[in-house]
Design an enzyme around this catalytic site. Structure first.
Site, PDB file in Angstrom:
ATOM      1  NE  ARG A  14      -1.223   2.432   2.754  1.00  0.00           N
ATOM      2  CZ  ARG A  14      -0.670   3.475   3.256  1.00  0.00           C
ATOM      3  NH1 ARG A  14      -0.311   4.762   2.738  1.00  0.00           N
ATOM      4  NH2 ARG A  14      -0.070   3.505   4.480  1.00  0.00           N
ATOM      5  CG  HIS A 238       7.568   7.620   5.580  1.00  0.00           C
ATOM      6  ND1 HIS A 238       7.285   7.349   4.165  1.00  0.00           N
ATOM      7  CD2 HIS A 238       6.448   7.315   6.065  1.00  0.00           C
ATOM      8  CE1 HIS A 238       6.236   7.001   4.097  1.00  0.00           C
ATOM      9  NE2 HIS A 238       5.681   7.070   5.269  1.00  0.00           N
ATOM     10  CB  CYS A 269       2.228  10.404   1.627  1.00  0.00           C
ATOM     11  SG  CYS A 269       0.465  10.881   1.573  1.00  0.00           S
TER      12      CYS A 269
HETATM   13  P1  HMG Z   1     -13.326  14.276  -1.805  1.00  0.00           P
HETATM   14  O1  HMG Z   1     -13.292  14.725  -3.179  1.00  0.00           O
HETATM   15  O2  HMG Z   1     -13.260  15.583  -0.954  1.00  0.00           O
HETATM   16  O3  HMG Z   1     -14.539  13.436  -1.792  1.00  0.00           O
HETATM   17  O4  HMG Z   1     -12.278  13.256  -1.364  1.00  0.00           O
HETATM   18  P2  HMG Z   1     -15.907  13.562  -1.769  1.00  0.00           P
HETATM   19  O5  HMG Z   1     -16.779  12.857  -0.732  1.00  0.00           O
HETATM   20  O6  HMG Z   1     -16.411  14.949  -2.288  1.00  0.00           O
HETATM   21  O7  HMG Z   1     -16.308  12.622  -3.319  1.00  0.00           O
HETATM   22  C1  HMG Z   1     -15.628  12.921  -4.469  1.00  0.00           C
HETATM   23  C2  HMG Z   1     -15.625  11.957  -5.393  1.00  0.00           C
HETATM   24  O8  HMG Z   1     -14.714  10.872  -5.013  1.00  0.00           O
HETATM   25  C3  HMG Z   1     -17.089  11.052  -5.661  1.00  0.00           C
HETATM   26  O9  HMG Z   1     -17.118  10.744  -6.853  1.00  0.00           O
HETATM   27  C4  HMG Z   1     -17.100  10.151  -4.722  1.00  0.00           C
HETATM   28  O10 HMG Z   1     -17.989   9.099  -4.897  1.00  0.00           O
HETATM   29  C5  HMG Z   1     -15.624   9.397  -4.795  1.00  0.00           C
HETATM   30  P3  HMG Z   1     -17.675  11.386  -8.197  1.00  0.00           P
HETATM   31  O11 HMG Z   1     -18.954  11.554  -7.666  1.00  0.00           O
HETATM   32  O12 HMG Z   1     -17.019  12.565  -8.215  1.00  0.00           O
HETATM   33  O13 HMG Z   1     -17.513  10.371  -9.346  1.00  0.00           O
HETATM   34  N1  HMG Z   1     -15.348   8.937  -3.547  1.00  0.00           N
HETATM   35  C6  HMG Z   1     -14.698   7.791  -3.443  1.00  0.00           C
HETATM   36  N2  HMG Z   1     -14.330   6.642  -4.067  1.00  0.00           N
HETATM   37  C7  HMG Z   1     -13.921   5.521  -3.901  1.00  0.00           C
HETATM   38  N3  HMG Z   1     -13.404   5.365  -2.625  1.00  0.00           N
HETATM   39  C8  HMG Z   1     -13.791   6.286  -1.520  1.00  0.00           C
HETATM   40  C9  HMG Z   1     -14.382   7.702  -2.212  1.00  0.00           C
HETATM   41  N4  HMG Z   1     -14.833   8.731  -1.307  1.00  0.00           N
HETATM   42  C10 HMG Z   1     -15.256   9.427  -2.495  1.00  0.00           C
HETATM   43  N5  HMG Z   1     -13.551   5.782  -0.361  1.00  0.00           N
HETATM   44  C11 HMG Z   1     -11.238  11.627  -0.162  1.00  0.00           C
HETATM   45  C12 HMG Z   1     -12.083  12.935  -0.006  1.00  0.00           C
HETATM   46  C13 HMG Z   1     -11.051  11.137   1.451  1.00  0.00           C
HETATM   47  C14 HMG Z   1     -12.213  10.512  -0.629  1.00  0.00           C
HETATM   48  C15 HMG Z   1     -10.156  11.748  -0.885  1.00  0.00           C
HETATM   49  O14 HMG Z   1      -9.282  12.896  -0.183  1.00  0.00           O
HETATM   50  C16 HMG Z   1      -9.130  10.843  -1.026  1.00  0.00           C
HETATM   51  O15 HMG Z   1      -9.380   9.653  -1.620  1.00  0.00           O
HETATM   52  N6  HMG Z   1      -8.052  10.719  -0.134  1.00  0.00           N
HETATM   53  C17 HMG Z   1      -6.952   9.813   0.006  1.00  0.00           C
HETATM   54  C18 HMG Z   1      -5.869  10.221  -0.030  1.00  0.00           C
HETATM   55  C19 HMG Z   1      -4.816   9.074   0.250  1.00  0.00           C
HETATM   56  O16 HMG Z   1      -5.075   7.958   0.010  1.00  0.00           O
HETATM   57  N7  HMG Z   1      -3.583   9.342   0.557  1.00  0.00           N
HETATM   58  C20 HMG Z   1      -2.571   8.281   0.965  1.00  0.00           C
HETATM   59  C21 HMG Z   1      -2.735   7.409   2.145  1.00  0.00           C
HETATM   60  S1  HMG Z   1      -2.337   8.368   3.705  1.00  0.00           S
HETATM   61  C22 HMG Z   1      -0.727   8.069   3.979  1.00  0.00           C
HETATM   62  O17 HMG Z   1       0.208   7.513   2.899  1.00  0.00           O
HETATM   63  C23 HMG Z   1       0.026   8.247   5.249  1.00  0.00           C
HETATM   64  C24 HMG Z   1       0.138   7.062   5.886  1.00  0.00           C
HETATM   65  O18 HMG Z   1       1.031   6.073   5.196  1.00  0.00           O
HETATM   66  C25 HMG Z   1       0.860   7.364   7.320  1.00  0.00           C
HETATM   67  C26 HMG Z   1       1.946   8.218   7.304  1.00  0.00           C
HETATM   68  O19 HMG Z   1       3.069   8.065   6.581  1.00  0.00           O
HETATM   69  O20 HMG Z   1       2.113   9.440   7.729  1.00  0.00           O
HETATM   70  C27 HMG Z   1      -1.055   6.142   6.098  1.00  0.00           C
HETATM   71 MG    MG Z   2       3.359   6.222   5.217  1.00  0.00          MG
END
Ligand code: HMG
Ligand code: MG
Length: 328
Positions: A14, A238, A269
């Site tokens: 992931r 990291h 990220c």
């Molecule tokens: P948004 O644009 O504000 O969401 O994003 P929304 O609710 O307004 O929805 C917009 C569109 O996204 C809609 O589709 C929803 O259906 C769809 P449309 O009508 O435009 O076709 N949607 C989704 N689709 C699939 N799965 C979902 C989902 N939610 C909404 N769950 C949102 C808000 C949270 C969705 C967005 O910001 C997002 O997906 N962010 C993810 C970011 C991410 O994955 N970052 C990396 C992981 S975190 C990380 O790496 C840190 C970590 O490793 C720890 C560290 O190192 O610190 C964990």
């Molecule tokens: Mg991370």
């Protein structure tokens, strides 16, 4: 598990892959996850139920979950596959697969009972908060308070399905937008909220790798002062500044026994510009075993996997120990 047991949470499939621009074949991802499980990693983060517009590489996590639940890997302790889910939409997408595959996975209670002889894996869902407002906006498109409101039903939903729930807090030791100005008390406050919602574990993310030994110590002291138990904490380092093993040593001394790591040192990220990979699983295994700790992970096996997957996706192998072991 013995007193010396350290649980490594493998986040390579992931965190390691989410940032790759070129689409990686599903078969490659499944082979990676399967090989890691066979190497002795009991928790493998296998995908993300996030928006495919935000993180295209994690599209297809449903199919991966479905495949993994149909697979039986003989292991000493039950395997757990973890998936990110930031909102109810992510929870519902996971739920669809889990309901289709009802009976093919272990609930948390069954996992803890440890009596299952069928070799079914367990599933965990993970939400991810941020310690700063600017990172929350970039990663989740909302402020911290709103993100917490959205996580509550995800955590509850996971628990209602009998799943384990994990909660990350990102940028706990430095933020790409706010620098070193991250308040450890704020981290403890967010962690407390997430635990009250029912999270089983808080993973403290040094997303930018800016963490240092004194700051790691300060953060963990602050968590303890807020009444948060070591067994509820995992550290997620990291290695951007090369401090991950030093910070691991500090955390071990503090009593932390769960650490996240990534095969080949892959990772980053998408919303943390310049951040490189997680601490390499190979380096962690070598380091922990040198201290007489038991990870249950085969160093030779992870060295091979790290070399294979980095070649497969055309990235340098960032695991110093992996390269040394292989004489590469
Ligand atoms: P948004 O644009 O504000 O969401 O994003 P929304 O609710 O307004 O929805 C917009 C569109 O996204 C809609 O589709 C929803 O259906 C769809 P449309 O009508 O435009 O076709 N949607 C989704 N689709 C699939 N799965 C979902 C989902 N939610 C909404 N769950 C949102 C808000 C949270 C969705 C967005 O910001 C997002 O997906 N962010 C993810 C970011 C991410 O994955 N970052 C990396 C992981 S975190 C990380 O790496 C840190 C970590 O490793 C720890 C560290 O190192 O610190 C964990
Ligand atoms: Mg991370």
């Amino acid at each position: 598990a013995s007193n010396n047991y350290i649980r490594l949470v493998e986040v390579g499939p992931r965190d390691g892959l989410q940032n790759e621009k070129k689409s990686i074949a599903r078969e490659t991802k499944i082979e990676l996850i399967t090989r890691l499980a066979k190497a002795g990693l009991t928790t493998v983060e296998a995908g993300s139920f996030v928006s495919p517009k935000w993180v295209p590489q994690m599209d297809g996590s449903s199919e991966i979950m479905k495949h993994l639940l149909g697979q039986r890997i003989p292991t000493a302790t039950p395997l757990t596959y973890s998936f990110l889910a930031p909102n109810v939409k992510g929870l519902e997408n996971a739920k669809t697969i889990l309901e289709e595959q009802a009976g093919s996975y272990l609930t948390q209670a069954e996992t803890l009972a440890g009596t299952d002889k069928t070799g079914r894996p367990a599933v965990e869902l993970a939400v991810f908060a941020a310690a700063t407002e600017s990172f929350s906006q970039k990663n989740l498109n909302c402020d911290i308070a709103t993100s917490l409101e959205r996580f509550a039903p995800v955590i509850q939903g996971a628990k209602n399905m009998g799943l384990r729930a994990r909660a990350y807090i990102s940028v706990v030791l430095g933020c790409p937008f706010e620098g070193y100005d991250v308040d450890p008390h704020k981290v403890a406050e967010i962690a407390t909220s997430l635990l009250e919602m029912g999270a089983d574990e808080i993973s403290l993310g040094d997303t930018t790798g800016m963490g240092t030994a004194p700051r790691t110590q300060e953060l963990l002291r602050c968590m303890a002062a807020a009444g948060i138990r070591n067994e509820d904490i995992a550290m997620h380092f990291h290695d951007t500044y090369g401090q991950a093993l030093v910070n691991t040593a500090i955390s071990l001394e503090h009593g932390i026994r769960t650490f996240d790591s990534s095969i080949g040192g892959l990772g980053g990220c998408p919303y943390s510009p310049g951040a490189t990979g997680n601490v390499a699983t190979e380096n962690m295994v070598y380091f922990l075993e040198s201290l007489g700790m038991d990870t249950g992970v085969s160093l030779d096996a992870v060295a091979d996997i790290g070399e294979w997957i980095t070649k497969e996706i055309g990235k340098p192998n960032d695991a110093a120990v992996g390269k040394a072991v292989l004489g590469a």
